[in-house]
Design an enzyme around this catalytic site. Structure first.
Site, PDB file in Angstrom:
ATOM      1  N   PHE A 171       0.800  -1.223   0.000  1.00 57.37           N
ATOM      2  CA  PHE A 171       0.000   0.000   0.000  1.00 57.37           C
ATOM      3  C   PHE A 171       0.834   1.273   0.000  1.00 57.37           C
ATOM      4  O   PHE A 171       0.337   2.332  -0.370  1.00 57.37           O
ATOM      5  CB  PHE A 171      -0.999   0.010   1.164  1.00 57.37           C
ATOM      6  CG  PHE A 171      -0.397  -0.309   2.505  1.00 57.37           C
ATOM      7  CD1 PHE A 171       0.298   0.639   3.234  1.00 57.37           C
ATOM      8  CD2 PHE A 171      -0.549  -1.583   3.039  1.00 57.37           C
ATOM      9  CE1 PHE A 171       0.832   0.336   4.475  1.00 57.37           C
ATOM     10  CE2 PHE A 171      -0.026  -1.901   4.286  1.00 57.37           C
ATOM     11  CZ  PHE A 171       0.666  -0.942   5.006  1.00 57.37           C
ATOM     12  N   VAL A 195       2.305   6.596   4.432  1.00 53.99           N
ATOM     13  CA  VAL A 195       1.452   6.538   5.617  1.00 53.99           C
ATOM     14  C   VAL A 195       0.565   5.303   5.485  1.00 53.99           C
ATOM     15  O   VAL A 195      -0.036   5.075   4.432  1.00 53.99           O
ATOM     16  CB  VAL A 195       0.565   7.803   5.719  1.00 53.99           C
ATOM     17  CG1 VAL A 195      -0.411   7.692   6.885  1.00 53.99           C
ATOM     18  CG2 VAL A 195       1.413   9.052   5.853  1.00 53.99           C
ATOM     19  N   GLY A 208       1.216   3.703  -3.220  1.00 57.76           N
ATOM     20  CA  GLY A 208       0.289   4.765  -3.594  1.00 57.76           C
ATOM     21  C   GLY A 208      -0.228   5.588  -2.434  1.00 57.76           C
ATOM     22  O   GLY A 208      -1.011   6.512  -2.636  1.00 57.76           O
ATOM     23  N   HIS A 209       0.215   5.313  -1.214  1.00 59.62           N
ATOM     24  CA  HIS A 209      -0.346   6.021  -0.045  1.00 59.62           C
ATOM     25  C   HIS A 209       0.750   6.430   0.917  1.00 59.62           C
ATOM     26  O   HIS A 209       1.036   5.718   1.867  1.00 59.62           O
ATOM     27  CB  HIS A 209      -1.324   5.095   0.681  1.00 59.62           C
ATOM     28  CG  HIS A 209      -2.279   5.794   1.582  1.00 59.62           C
ATOM     29  ND1 HIS A 209      -2.052   6.004   2.910  1.00 59.62           N
ATOM     30  CD2 HIS A 209      -3.490   6.338   1.330  1.00 59.62           C
ATOM     31  CE1 HIS A 209      -3.082   6.620   3.455  1.00 59.62           C
ATOM     32  NE2 HIS A 209      -3.963   6.829   2.522  1.00 59.62           N
ATOM     33  N   PHE A 210       1.308   7.493   0.810  1.00 58.90           N
ATOM     34  CA  PHE A 210       1.340   8.475  -0.245  1.00 58.90           C
ATOM     35  C   PHE A 210       2.764   8.528  -0.772  1.00 58.90           C
ATOM     36  O   PHE A 210       3.674   8.557   0.051  1.00 58.90           O
ATOM     37  CB  PHE A 210       0.958   9.855   0.292  1.00 58.90           C
ATOM     38  CG  PHE A 210      -0.436   9.925   0.859  1.00 58.90           C
ATOM     39  CD1 PHE A 210      -1.541   9.963   0.016  1.00 58.90           C
ATOM     40  CD2 PHE A 210      -0.656   9.951   2.224  1.00 58.90           C
ATOM     41  CE1 PHE A 210      -2.820  10.063   0.519  1.00 58.90           C
ATOM     42  CE2 PHE A 210      -1.929  10.045   2.743  1.00 58.90           C
ATOM     43  CZ  PHE A 210      -3.018  10.108   1.903  1.00 58.90           C
TER      44      PHE A 210
END
Length: 143
Positions: A46, A56, A49-51
């Protein structure tokens, strides 16, 4: 102290990579209480893409980790082994600080109410002793 390894966790709950968020169980009282650990690493899928530029852990995945943790003491109760605990509801969810790569997430869930095939747990997630998330979790046990 490790009560359950990740392999033993996978024998209890159906979650697998990339959505298994329990690395070990440190305390367990079936039907009552659990404390688990999740090592948050930069390699988590994850974080792509986050972030980008400021990784995070998504809050929804912290809540998923609490749900996975809370399902274990229910599924370790007599008569519930081999069943699945589904997340049936969330209440009073609060996020208090970011979870980032390098953090060790401590997940604690206390089961506060049990009915025939349902349970309610109070979940809290901590990093370095600071509360980062809390939620009331409702579980439905599949037959």
């Amino acid at each position: 102290m490790t009560i359950m390894t990740v392999q033993e966790v996978m024998e209890t709950i159906p979650n697998r990579f990339p959505i298994l968020y329990i690395d070990r169980v440190e305390e367990l009282i079936p039907g009552e209480h659990i404390v688990c650990k999740k090592n948050v690493t930069f390699n988590e899928h994850f974080f792509q893409g986050h972030f980008p530029g400021e990784p995070v852990m998504p809050g929804v995945l912290i809540v998923e980790a609490l749900a996975q943790a809370g399902s274990i003491p229910l599924l370790k109760m007599e008569g519930f082994q081999g069943k699945t605990a589904y997340l049936g509801g969330l209440n009073n969810v609060k996020f208090r600080q970011k979870v980032v790569p390098g953090d060790v997430l401590t997940l604690q869930v206390d089961i506060v109410k049990l009915k025939e095939y349902a349970g309610i747990g109070k979940g809290q997630a901590f990093v370095d002793g600071k509360k980062v998330c809390e939620a009331d979790l409702t579980f439905i046990i599949g037959r």
